[in-house]
Design an enzyme around this catalytic site. Structure first.
Site, PDB file in Angstrom:
ATOM      1  CD  GLU A 154      -1.837   2.878  -4.556  1.00 51.62           C
ATOM      2  OE1 GLU A 154      -1.817   2.929  -5.797  1.00 51.62           O
ATOM      3  OE2 GLU A 154      -2.851   2.547  -3.912  1.00 51.62           O
ATOM      4  CE1 TYR A 165      -1.396   6.248  -5.586  1.00 53.67           C
ATOM      5  CE2 TYR A 165       0.638   7.026  -6.608  1.00 53.67           C
ATOM      6  CZ  TYR A 165      -0.309   6.042  -6.418  1.00 53.67           C
ATOM      7  OH  TYR A 165      -0.165   4.832  -7.052  1.00 53.67           O
TER       8      TYR A 165
END
Ligand code: GDP
Ligand code: MN
Length: 382
Positions: A190, A101
């Protein structure tokens, strides 16, 4: 403004962040064609402005163009958390070894962009932050100094990435993501998951990209990415009319002057047991036409049962707002009960105008709390 995954990935590609090759399709036939062009196994991905598509069944692997066509016809038209799927993104399937991530967002407390990286990717980042906060590496970038390459290396080391080839690729992606973040004046970039393929290549498998609405005028090519069809029709109308409006789920239409007062009004309506139908800020001026436009937008929401005007006159003059309300009522034949709280500059004059009009559905209240209570009662009774 939120971008679709395929739009975010297009920006990633422009900034040199590796993504899989893909095609957009709006029908099963187009999906078939896209799969033929790409060749080999692909993923069919619902394009909606919400996350958790995988869990909702909006992401499917497919081997052949026929298979892709079948998956696309299942996914197109699907409802994912209130969003109808109108487009699918067909991309070459990846062989995933690991899911990480990576994100950049604003830390408003620190007044700096915040980099976050963890090897626990592919799941909700809130879960990682709650269950293993130590494994979520966080690092601020000083916006005046800009990005330094050591920052990417620090993220990678602290997250425990041992393979030097992988370290290098990730650090380069962090740098490019920061360039994309600044270059597009984003609020959020993101990548979840950032994958390592079985061949050891690091790539962005997903994209969540939010651009600052207030900076869009400097980026016409990004402004064009807005999907007008997917926007809430009331919000689209409000945008057209220049009304600051956010649709909510309740029954009490809320109108205030100034964002702070309007947010407080939303809170107070909730506090007394009601549910706001919207946030609507008349702004500083609050002239008659502004009130007419705002009421026009608010009353088109079929869920609205009552309207609460909360006006504190500073620059806004209450008599002007009262005239606006009366003018709107003259033009629009609103049957809904309207509670008005007027205070501040020219409040007495404003209240007198409303009283003289003697409209049956107008209710004046002296305080914000009483006004909210009344509006909630009237909404419940309607
Ligand atoms: P989200 O559910 O909306 O976050 O959508 P993502 O694009 O993040 O996809 C969700 C999950 O689907 C990923 O975490 C992967 O596990 C899986 N997935 C997506 N694309 C591929 C792919 O090309 N190959 C494989 N094997 N899995 C994929
Ligand atoms: Mn994702």
């Amino acid at each position: 403004m939120d971008l679709y995954e395929f739009q975010g990935k297009e920006l990633f590609r422009r900034y040199g962040i590796p993504v899989s090759e893909g095609r957009l399709a709006t029908s099963p036939a187009e999906a078939h064609e896209a799969a033929q062009e790409l060749g080999g196994p692909v993923v069919v991905k619902a394009q909606v402005l919400t996350g958790g598509r995988g869990k909702a069944g909006g992401i499917k692997l497919a081997e052949t163009p026929e298979d892709v066509e079948a998956r696309a016809s299942e996914i197109l038209g699907m409802d994912i958390r209130g969003h109808t799927v109108r487009k699918v993104w067909i991309e070459r399937a990846s062989d995933i070894a690991r899911e990480y991530y990576l994100s950049i967002t604003f830390d408003r407390g620190a007044k700096r962009p915040l980099l976050m990286f963890t090897t626990h990717g592919g799941v909700d980042i809130e879960e990682v932050a709650a269950s293993s906060p130590d494994e979520l590496v966080r690092l601020h970038v000083d916006p005046l100094e800009g990005y330094h390459p050591w920052q990417g290396r620090r993220l990678v080391y602290d997250a425990g990435i041992a393979d030097p080839v992988e370290q290098k690729q990730i650090a380069a992606i962090v740098e490019r993501l920061y360039e994309a973040f600044v270059g597009c004046e984003a609020m959020l970039c993101e990548i979840n998951p950032l994958i390592v393929t079985t061949e050891g290549e690091v790539r962005a498998l997903d994209s969540k990209f939010t651009v600052d609405d207030n900076a869009l005028y400097r980026h016409p090519e990004l402004a064009e990415m807005r999907d007008v069809a997917a926007a809430d029709p009331l919000e689209a109308l409000a945008r057209e009319k220049g009304v600051t409006y956010v649709k909510l789920d309740g029954e009490v239409g809320v109108l205030g002057n100034g964002a702070g007062l309007t947010m407080s009004t939303v809170d107070v309506v909730t506090f007394v047991g009601g549910r706001p139908a919207n946030f609507c800020d008349l702004g500083g001026g609050g002239d008659a036409q502004g009130v007419v436009d705002a009421l026009d937008v608010i009353t088109r929401d079929p869920q609205v049962r009552s309207i609460f005007f909360n006006i504190f006159g500073g620059i806004t003059r209450c008599d002007e707002v009262a005239r606006g309300i009366l003018q709107a009522l003259g033009q629009m034949a609103i049957k809904l009960p309207i509670v008005v709280r007027l205070d501040g500059t020219n409040a007495e004059e404003g209240r007198r105008l409303l009283e003289e009009a003697a409209a049956a559905n107008l209710h004046a209240e002296a305080t914000m709390l009483d006004g909210a209570r009344r509006a909630v009662e009237l909404a419940a009774a309607a």
